[in-house]
Design a protein around this motif. Structure first.
Motif, PDB file in Angstrom:
ATOM      1  N   LEU A  57      -0.724  -5.401   2.116  1.00  0.00           N
ATOM      2  CA  LEU A  57      -1.255  -5.164   0.893  1.00  0.00           C
ATOM      3  C   LEU A  57      -0.839  -6.186  -0.078  1.00  0.00           C
ATOM      4  CD1 LEU A  57       0.325  -1.574   0.585  1.00  0.00           C
ATOM      5  CD2 LEU A  57      -2.039  -2.071   1.207  1.00  0.00           C
ATOM      6  N   GLY A  58      -0.613  -7.563   0.456  1.00  0.00           N
ATOM      7  CA  GLY A  58      -0.208  -8.662  -0.351  1.00  0.00           C
ATOM      8  C   GLY A  58       1.058  -8.456  -1.202  1.00  0.00           C
ATOM      9  N   LYS A  59       1.059  -8.810  -2.373  1.00  0.00           N
ATOM     10  CA  LYS A  59       2.210  -8.634  -3.222  1.00  0.00           C
ATOM     11  C   LYS A  59       2.762  -6.866  -3.408  1.00  0.00           C
ATOM     12  CE  LYS A  59       1.762 -12.587  -6.074  1.00  0.00           C
ATOM     13  NZ  LYS A  59       1.503 -13.402  -7.263  1.00  0.00           N
ATOM     14  N   GLY A  60       1.818  -6.218  -2.955  1.00  0.00           N
ATOM     15  CA  GLY A  60       2.077  -4.518  -3.039  1.00  0.00           C
ATOM     16  C   GLY A  60       2.719  -4.229  -1.551  1.00  0.00           C
ATOM     17  N   GLY A  61       3.091  -5.245  -0.791  1.00  0.00           N
ATOM     18  CA  GLY A  61       3.997  -4.863   0.353  1.00  0.00           C
ATOM     19  C   GLY A  61       3.028  -4.490   1.502  1.00  0.00           C
ATOM     20  N   SER A  62       3.500  -3.486   2.407  1.00  0.00           N
ATOM     21  CA  SER A  62       2.518  -3.037   3.214  1.00  0.00           C
ATOM     22  C   SER A  62       2.867  -1.617   3.732  1.00  0.00           C
ATOM     23  CB  SER A  62       2.981  -3.851   4.571  1.00  0.00           C
ATOM     24  OG  SER A  62       4.639  -3.696   5.036  1.00  0.00           O
ATOM     25  N   TYR A  63       1.882  -1.097   4.402  1.00  0.00           N
ATOM     26  CA  TYR A  63       1.910   0.296   5.006  1.00  0.00           C
ATOM     27  C   TYR A  63       2.246   0.009   6.705  1.00  0.00           C
ATOM     28  CZ  TYR A  63      -0.143   2.367   1.354  1.00  0.00           C
ATOM     29  OH  TYR A  63      -0.462   2.990   0.013  1.00  0.00           O
ATOM     30  N   VAL A  99       6.309  -0.128   2.513  1.00  0.00           N
ATOM     31  CA  VAL A  99       7.454  -0.965   2.318  1.00  0.00           C
ATOM     32  C   VAL A  99       7.012  -1.820   1.261  1.00  0.00           C
ATOM     33  CG1 VAL A  99       8.755  -2.754   3.494  1.00  0.00           C
ATOM     34  CG2 VAL A  99       7.649  -0.860   4.875  1.00  0.00           C
ATOM     35  N   SER A 100       7.786  -1.687   0.264  1.00  0.00           N
ATOM     36  CA  SER A 100       7.493  -2.714  -0.941  1.00  0.00           C
ATOM     37  C   SER A 100       8.066  -3.965  -0.487  1.00  0.00           C
ATOM     38  CB  SER A 100       8.294  -2.236  -2.352  1.00  0.00           C
ATOM     39  OG  SER A 100       9.721  -2.340  -2.001  1.00  0.00           O
ATOM     40  N   SER A 101       7.379  -5.173  -1.481  1.00  0.00           N
ATOM     41  CA  SER A 101       8.020  -6.757  -1.111  1.00  0.00           C
ATOM     42  C   SER A 101       8.496  -7.083  -2.546  1.00  0.00           C
ATOM     43  CB  SER A 101       6.446  -7.252  -1.106  1.00  0.00           C
ATOM     44  OG  SER A 101       7.020  -8.797  -0.709  1.00  0.00           O
ATOM     45  N   PRO A 102       9.857  -7.757  -2.183  1.00  0.00           N
ATOM     46  CA  PRO A 102      10.515  -8.217  -3.303  1.00  0.00           C
ATOM     47  C   PRO A 102       9.822  -9.185  -4.109  1.00  0.00           C
ATOM     48  CG  PRO A 102      11.327  -9.247  -1.435  1.00  0.00           C
ATOM     49  CD  PRO A 102      10.365  -8.128  -0.877  1.00  0.00           C
TER      50      PRO A 102
END
Length: 315
Positions: free
Chosen positions: A220-226, A236-239
């Motif tokens: 999801l880019g800066k939005g992390g991932s599923y 999963v969030s990305s710092p």
């Protein structure tokens, strides 16, 4: 053993511009550096940094073979790359400036791979791959490479009952989804194209893919991932980090995910290491560097939420 296959390797030429990159002005170069290019080779670099035994397979060109060999040697990457006579491994130009606003990538297409080289790779897989091995196929296809040739590679590996991970896109990704592979990592837009039913949400599409594939990671880019596995989907969030060059971050995620899987870690730990190492990569100026200790320092800034639950999962 883990084998990585890079069908269309590259040499990354990293160009640092003084000041701000601006059209119609003379942008002066501060320095130029060469680094490893091609998703599968990036994965091999990650596995090597984690001291996971691996061997990089694929095709390189004869013309700049020495330059590629020097880069591989510097990174201590074990490889069996087939050399195409008269061809040149493509270059990817990655341009950065002093704004730290991200990188600009310009890529060459790559060379045509001969049928002879293709069957040399098939012969190698038949001879050496076993059911205990993991094979990672990642990156773009050479200009003349066919889906049938890719499927032949997949079927050869499947005949060995090996774990197969694919980081592909477009037609190549669509072709392997139904072949019984074990891991994919598309982005959210590729999932939308992959499953064209407009009446389903992104999550429903991930659920559908997870019925076919053991591990489904959707970037999801800066939005992390599923991450989907065993009838569960996690966000999963990305710092948030200071970005210098995001080239290769997804490859670091894949390599770290596979490395932690081989180490026998639980899924929550795997997700945190993969996310943290990818975030660390973004802070570096070249295409491959990341720092495991730095990644671990991000763990308390990475949240893992199981969808359908209000509880956050912690490792």
């Amino acid at each position: 053993m883990i084998y990585t296959i890079t069908l269309n390797p590259a040499i990354d030429r990293l160009i640092k511009i003084k000041g701000t990159l601006t059209k119609k002005l003379t942008n002066r170069v501060q320095n130029v550096e060469y680094d490893l290019g091609g998703k599968g080779l990036h994965v091999s670099n990650v596995l090597t940094k984690f001291n996971i035994e691996n061997e990089a397979l694929g095709y390189i060109g004869e013309v700049n073979q020495q330059l590629m060999g020097n880069i591989l040697a510097k990174k201590s990457i074990r490889h069996h790359l087939l050399v195409e006579d008269g061809a040149s491994t493509r270059e990817c130009m990655v341009v950065m400036d002093d704004t730290n606003a991200g990188s600009l990538m310009i890529t060459e297409n790559g060379f045509h791979v001969s049928e002879k080289s293709h069957y040399k790779l098939i012969d190698f897989l038949n001879q050496f791959v076993t059911k205990k091995d993991i094979v990672v196929i990642a990156g773009s296809m050479p200009p003349n490479y066919t889906i049938a040739q890719l499927q032949e590679i997949i079927n050869t590996i499947k005949s060995k009952n090996s774990f197969i991970a694919c980081d592909l896109s477009g037609e190549a990704l669509a072709a392997v989804v139904d072949m019984g592979i074990n891991f994919i990592k598309p982005n959210q837009y590729e999932v939308q194209v992959l499953l064209r039913d407009t009446n389903t949400t992104l999550i429903q599409k991930i659920e559908e893919l997870a019925r076919l594939i053991d591990y489904v990671v959707v970037s999801l880019g800066k939005g992390g991932s599923y991450v989907a596995h065993k009838n569960a989907i996690y966000h999963v969030s990305s710092p948030s980090v200071q970005e210098q060059n995001d080239t290769g971050a997804g490859d670091v995620f894949v390599g770290t995910f596979i490395a932690q899987l081989v180490k026998g870690k639980d899924l929550q730990t795997i997700m945190k290491y993969a996310t943290g190492c990818a975030a660390s990569k973004v802070t570096k100026h070249n295409s491959t560097d990341f720092d495991v200790k730095e990644a671990e320092s991000y763990f308390d800034r990475i949240s893992i939420k199981k969808l359908g639950s209000d509880d956050y999962v912690v490792s």
